[in-house]
Design an enzyme around this catalytic site. Structure first.
Site, PDB file in Angstrom:
ATOM      1  N   SER A 189     -28.305  19.408  43.646  1.00 65.44           N
ATOM      2  CA  SER A 189     -28.443  20.652  44.405  1.00 65.44           C
ATOM      3  C   SER A 189     -28.594  21.795  43.422  1.00 65.44           C
ATOM      4  CB  SER A 189     -27.201  20.872  45.272  1.00 65.44           C
ATOM      5  OG  SER A 189     -27.181  22.174  45.826  1.00 65.44           O
ATOM      6  N   TYR A 202     -18.000  22.632  46.986  1.00 64.10           N
ATOM      7  CA  TYR A 202     -19.204  21.791  46.987  1.00 64.10           C
ATOM      8  C   TYR A 202     -19.860  21.800  45.612  1.00 64.10           C
ATOM      9  CZ  TYR A 202     -23.930  20.216  48.297  1.00 64.10           C
ATOM     10  OH  TYR A 202     -25.129  19.550  48.387  1.00 64.10           O
TER      11      TYR A 202
END
Length: 251
Positions: free
Chosen positions: A127, A140
């Site tokens: 990501s 996250y």
């Protein structure tokens, strides 16, 4: 035709990638957490075999070791955004279990077979959060930072065995995953913490301009078919330059 396994294949990038690879003629195992999703993927195309797989379960992951895989796409992921002062540690551990330890477990399951055959490819879905962290995103982002370390090291370790490892770093794409993370912040906010509420509102604004997830689907499918891969792929176009500018502004 390649034999490909995609984790987290019931929704989002995973589901789209399975369908695209099947349409390209590959034999695809769609690994999903829910049995209903596995059944739906099996019914979606003759080239797809649904498989119920929990990347946090050793017994479940072990089943993947028996598959003669050419490509593993580690897409399964768990989202979590919250202020670090309030986020329950159990929730952070669950996120690491899926995003980091689950990914490593899948790699360890398929690597012996790939080594024996002298070829293979592992595509890890990271990501933009793997190289960027900020208010609310750390629970996250910490996991994706770990994916970065895992992927870079594994690429070096496995190249001598004919196994290619690459990663893809998506920015915000409209799969619903990001929206669920941002919507999930609210229970962890203190009522009087105006800065935390402002950070949450900023992220909600970012979610209003998400890109078409088919771009990532096509990119993963292309990486699966490529003769060679780069160490990383940042998308959408221009996000790496924007990231570099943001990081420079923090120094």
């Amino acid at each position: 035709m390649a034999n490909i396994l995609v984790t987290g294949a019931g929704t989002g990038f995973g589901k789209g990638t399975v369908l695209e690879l099947a349409q390209r003629g590959h034999a695809v195992t769609a690994a999903t957490f829910l049995p209903a999703e596995a059944e739906a993927m099996t019914a979606a195309h003759d080239n797809i075999t649904g498989m119920v797989l929990d990347v946090t379960s050793a017994d479940s992951v072990a089943a993947a070791a028996d598959l003669p895989l050419d490509v593993l796409v580690n897409n399964a992921g768990r989202g979590l955004m919250a202020p670090l002062s309030n986020v329950p540690l159990d929730e952070v551990r669950k996120t690491f279990d899926v995003n980091v330890f689950g990914m490593l477990a899948m790699c360890q399951a398929v690597i012996p077979g790939m080594k024996e055959r002298g070829s293979g490819r592992i595509i890890n879905v990271s990501s933009i959060a793997g190289v960027l962290s900020g208010a609310m995103s750390a629970p996250y982002a910490m996991t994706k930072h770990a994916v970065e370390a895992l992927s870079v090291a594994m690429r070096e370790e496995l190249a001598p065995h004919g196994i290619d490892v690459t990663k893809i770093n998506p920015g915000p794409y409209l799969t619903g995953f990001n929206d669920r993370m941002v919507d999930g912040i609210d229970p962890y906010l203190d009522a009087g913490d105006s800065s935390a509420h402002a950070a949450r509102d900023f992220l909600k604004g970012v979610m209003e301009d998400q890109a078409d997830p088919n771009e990532i689907v096509q990119a993963i499918a292309n990486l699966a078919e490529a003769d060679t891969t780069p160490i990383e792929t940042f998308l959408p176009e221009g996000i790496q330059e924007m990231l570099n500018q943001l990081l420079a502004s923090r120094s």
